[in-house]
Design an enzyme around this catalytic site. Structure first.
Site, PDB file in Angstrom:
ATOM      1  N   GLY A 191       0.825  -1.211   0.000  1.00  0.00           N
ATOM      2  CA  GLY A 191       0.000   0.000   0.000  1.00  0.00           C
ATOM      3  C   GLY A 191       0.853   1.252   0.000  1.00  0.00           C
ATOM      4  N   SER A 192       0.287   2.305   0.566  1.00  0.00           N
ATOM      5  CA  SER A 192       0.939   3.620   0.506  1.00  0.00           C
ATOM      6  C   SER A 192       2.000   3.784   1.598  1.00  0.00           C
ATOM      7  CB  SER A 192      -0.119   4.715   0.682  1.00  0.00           C
ATOM      8  OG  SER A 192      -0.710   4.586   1.961  1.00  0.00           O
ATOM      9  N   GLY A 196       2.028   2.711   5.439  1.00  0.00           N
ATOM     10  CA  GLY A 196       3.229   1.921   5.751  1.00  0.00           C
ATOM     11  C   GLY A 196       3.883   2.379   7.048  1.00  0.00           C
ATOM     12  N   GLU A 213       5.638  -3.232   0.945  1.00  0.00           N
ATOM     13  CA  GLU A 213       5.664  -3.108  -0.514  1.00  0.00           C
ATOM     14  C   GLU A 213       4.962  -1.801  -0.860  1.00  0.00           C
ATOM     15  OE1 GLU A 213       7.108  -5.096  -2.736  1.00  0.00           O
ATOM     16  OE2 GLU A 213       7.805  -6.591  -1.300  1.00  0.00           O
ATOM     17  N   CYS A 275       1.978  -0.038  -8.943  1.00  0.00           N
ATOM     18  CA  CYS A 275       3.159   0.476  -8.242  1.00  0.00           C
ATOM     19  C   CYS A 275       4.387   0.506  -9.145  1.00  0.00           C
ATOM     20  CB  CYS A 275       3.442  -0.379  -7.020  1.00  0.00           C
ATOM     21  SG  CYS A 275       3.600  -2.130  -7.440  1.00  0.00           S
TER      22      CYS A 275
HETATM   23  P1  NAD Z   1      -3.403   2.255   1.306  1.00  0.00           P
HETATM   24  O1  NAD Z   1      -2.155   2.421   2.064  1.00  0.00           O
HETATM   25  O2  NAD Z   1      -4.434   3.304   1.379  1.00  0.00           O
HETATM   26  O3  NAD Z   1      -4.134   0.871   1.710  1.00  0.00           O
HETATM   27  C1  NAD Z   1      -3.455  -0.378   1.785  1.00  0.00           C
HETATM   28  C2  NAD Z   1      -4.130  -1.275   2.804  1.00  0.00           C
HETATM   29  O4  NAD Z   1      -4.054  -0.694   4.106  1.00  0.00           O
HETATM   30  C3  NAD Z   1      -5.631  -1.498   2.534  1.00  0.00           C
HETATM   31  O5  NAD Z   1      -5.912  -2.849   2.819  1.00  0.00           O
HETATM   32  C4  NAD Z   1      -6.300  -0.555   3.512  1.00  0.00           C
HETATM   33  O6  NAD Z   1      -7.582  -0.970   3.898  1.00  0.00           O
HETATM   34  C5  NAD Z   1      -5.351  -0.591   4.697  1.00  0.00           C
HETATM   35  N1  NAD Z   1      -5.396   0.635   5.511  1.00  0.00           N
HETATM   36  C6  NAD Z   1      -5.670   1.899   5.114  1.00  0.00           C
HETATM   37  N2  NAD Z   1      -5.552   2.756   6.154  1.00  0.00           N
HETATM   38  C7  NAD Z   1      -5.208   2.027   7.234  1.00  0.00           C
HETATM   39  C8  NAD Z   1      -4.935   2.325   8.613  1.00  0.00           C
HETATM   40  N3  NAD Z   1      -5.005   3.572   9.074  1.00  0.00           N
HETATM   41  N4  NAD Z   1      -4.603   1.314   9.442  1.00  0.00           N
HETATM   42  C9  NAD Z   1      -4.512   0.056   8.978  1.00  0.00           C
HETATM   43  N5  NAD Z   1      -4.766  -0.300   7.699  1.00  0.00           N
HETATM   44  C10 NAD Z   1      -5.101   0.666   6.829  1.00  0.00           C
HETATM   45  O7  NAD Z   1      -2.907   2.046  -0.206  1.00  0.00           O
HETATM   46  P2  NAD Z   1      -3.741   1.720  -1.522  1.00  0.00           P
HETATM   47  O8  NAD Z   1      -4.538   2.905  -1.933  1.00  0.00           O
HETATM   48  O9  NAD Z   1      -4.434   0.417  -1.384  1.00  0.00           O
HETATM   49  O10 NAD Z   1      -2.571   1.476  -2.571  1.00  0.00           O
HETATM   50  C11 NAD Z   1      -1.922   2.510  -3.255  1.00  0.00           C
HETATM   51  C12 NAD Z   1      -0.463   2.562  -2.902  1.00  0.00           C
HETATM   52  O11 NAD Z   1       0.057   1.261  -2.797  1.00  0.00           O
HETATM   53  C13 NAD Z   1       0.373   3.252  -3.962  1.00  0.00           C
HETATM   54  O12 NAD Z   1       1.334   4.070  -3.351  1.00  0.00           O
HETATM   55  C14 NAD Z   1       1.050   2.109  -4.681  1.00  0.00           C
HETATM   56  O13 NAD Z   1       2.257   2.442  -5.316  1.00  0.00           O
HETATM   57  C15 NAD Z   1       1.236   1.127  -3.577  1.00  0.00           C
HETATM   58  N6  NAD Z   1       1.312  -0.232  -4.110  1.00  0.00           N
HETATM   59  C16 NAD Z   1       2.477  -0.913  -3.979  1.00  0.00           C
HETATM   60  C17 NAD Z   1       2.592  -2.189  -4.537  1.00  0.00           C
HETATM   61  C18 NAD Z   1       3.877  -2.972  -4.436  1.00  0.00           C
HETATM   62  O14 NAD Z   1       3.863  -4.155  -4.748  1.00  0.00           O
HETATM   63  N7  NAD Z   1       4.981  -2.377  -4.026  1.00  0.00           N
HETATM   64  C19 NAD Z   1       1.504  -2.756  -5.191  1.00  0.00           C
HETATM   65  C20 NAD Z   1       0.330  -2.028  -5.270  1.00  0.00           C
HETATM   66  C21 NAD Z   1       0.234  -0.764  -4.735  1.00  0.00           C
END
Ligand code: NAD
Length: 486
Positions: A191-192, A196, A213, A275
């Protein structure tokens, strides 16, 4: 505890299941991987449908990026499991005379996987394969932004896998936060960077290891291929006279291949919502007009005269992200740099493949991860300047570079840093089981895919065995100097 009353009880049951040793058995691991393989086959249509519903993903793209890759990874894991599980011999130093040693992988325990919405199956199941292969009990928290896909996972994983050891918790931030209050033996997060950071600080409380990731801005450097003075023999029949033209000034096959690959790495990768999608292009000023013209032609070939009607480009995940992308374009200076596309359809969450040349570097489109079908081209005096440009920004998850210049290629490798670097192609590093996939610096920490996934969810335990027969005297006090003289 909290609003999800049964969570702690469920997790305690899963811990108990792990303690009893059932997930450690090779037969259990194999049966789960086979169960997943059956799920992928039997629920293929449901998966296609959910990806269409959440993201408007074409079924060929869905097969290429999710069903096909996950199936390949499952087959790799099934074929390699025995080898991955077996320990490897090691040597102890001579002071431990008459000894043997080995390194044996052991599962970590109860692990938590957070996944993202852009590849809802791939990003959930790829780490799940590693976690199961390594013998762990697993909780998966898919993203709430792709609800149809999350439901397919939540409804089917318990049917095909051991529900005592593998569980799906659906929901958004609140469920994520609740999960983070518990003790895990590993957290694997996709995720973001913003979330992270929250994951890392929650993990610190229990000293839980994490794999993050994350994303960022992946540049693609496009050198003029080949350089304009490269001699190339062209044979033309002209009025029955053969004309041999030594210099080819027209766009060459190399340029066309490069442009096609760059564009599929943006518009053909979940409409840039990936990503490792190409974020922006770096090219020489002199080459940019040729590049733009080739891109315009290729976009037409890929998505037709009216791209809005094509089914070959995914839709933006939701209104929030659509407006975020619209805002990136809204800045008048950014709008002025659009040389192709730029139309938006909010009702259908569609954004036309858009090319921009030299938007301001301080604009959000060049400071934030774009994650959508907007492609800025930044022009440089010399292609070598791209090294400094890349190094002045956070370390990317991937760098792509199209060049035939070997010394420039060596410089890109030695003078830059990123999760991966790929020459003359994009994205394919993701599907290689033989390469570690992961970021560095702000693009993430840790790695997975193939054996790397198994290692990510294992602890490599050092085991030593000694004979009781003999020892060196100097190992034990008293260290009497006179002994040396005897
Ligand atoms: P996000 O960080 O918003 O969400 C990721 C996960 O975290 C989701 O399951 C979400 O429900 C959970 N989450 C959100 N807020 C939370 C909190 N406060 N506490 C606990 N869990 C929480 O990211 P996104 O919008 O799903 O993804 C986009 C980002 O992810 C982009 O920056 C992208 O580059 C990155 N990404 C990376 C990869 C990789 O393999 N490196 C792959 C896909 C996406």
């Amino acid at each position: 505890m909290g609003s999800f009353g049964n969570m702690e009880r469920d997790l305690e049951n899963m811990r108990e299941c792990f303690r009893q040793g059932r997930t450690k058995e090779a037969t259990w691991r194999k049966s789960q991987l086979k169960g997943l393989l059956t799920l992928m086959k039997e629920k293929e249509q449901d998966i296609f449908k959910a990806l269409q519903e959440d993201l408007g993903k074409h079924y060929i793209e869905a097969f290429r990026d999710e069903i096909g890759t996950v199936t390949k990874s499952l087959n790799t894991a099934l074929e390699s499991l025995k080898g991955w599980m077996s320990g490897r011999k090691a040597k102890l130093p001579k002071i431990a005379l008459l000894s043997t040693a080995e390194i044996v992988p052991e599962p970590l325990g109860l692990v938590l996987i957070f996944s993202s919405w852009n590849f809802p199956f791939g990003l959930s199941l790829e780490p799940l394969i590693g976690a199961i292969a390594a013998g762990n009990a697993v909780v998966l928290k898919p993203s709430e932004l792709s609800p149809a896909c999350a439901s397919v996972l939540a409804n089917n994983l318990p049917r095909y896998l051991d529900r005592k050891a593998v569980k799906v918790f659906q929901g958004g931030q609140a469920v994520g936060e609740e999960l983070l209050q518990h003790k895990w033996d590993k957290i694997f997060f996709t995720g973001s960077a913003r979330v992270g950071r929250l994951i890392m600080s929650a993990a610190a409380k229990h000293l839980t290891p994490v794999t993050l990731e994350l994303g960022g801005k992946c540049p693609v450097v496009v050198d003029s291929l080949p350089s304009s003075w490269e001699a190339k023999a062209n044979f033309n029949l002209n009025n029955d006279v053969m004309v041999i033209c030594l210099f080819d000034f027209f766009p060459t096959a190399n340029q066309k291949v490069a442009v096609k690959r760059v564009l599929v790495g943006k518009f053909g990768a979940c409409a840039g919502q990936a990503c490792i999608a190409v974020d922006y292009v770096l090219a020489e000023k002199n080459f940019a007009p040729t590049l733009v013209e080739l891109m315009k032609v290729t976009i037409k070939e890929m998505f037709g005269e009216n791209p809005k009607e094509t089914s070959s480009i995914s839709r933006i995940i939701n209104k929030g992200h659509f407006l975020r992308l619209k805002n990136l374009l809204k800045d008048p200076k950014v709008e002025a740099s659009i040389v192709h596309g730029g139309s938006l359809d909010e009702d259908n969450l569609f954004i036309e493949p858009t090319i921009l040349v030299d938007p301001p570097l301080e604009a959000a489109i060049m400071t934030e991860e774009i994650f959508g079908p907007l492609l800025p081209i930044i022009t440089l005096e010399k292609i070598e300047d791209s090294v400094q440009f890349i190094n002045s920004r956070s370390k990317a998850l991937a760098i792509y570079c199209f060049t035939k210049n070997k010394s420039f290629e060596r410089r890109m490798v030695s003078d830059t840093s990123s999760g991966s670097i790929l020459f003359n192609d994009v994205i394919i590093q993701y599907i290689a089981d033989t390469l570690p996939f992961g970021g560095v610096g702000e693009s993430g920490t840790g790695r997975y895919h193939g054996k790397f996934s198994f290692d990510t969810f294992s602890h490599e335990r050092a085991i030593g065995r000694r004979s009781l027969l003999t020892d060196f005297w100097f190992r034990f006090p008293p260290w009497n100097i006179h002994k040396l003289l005897l």
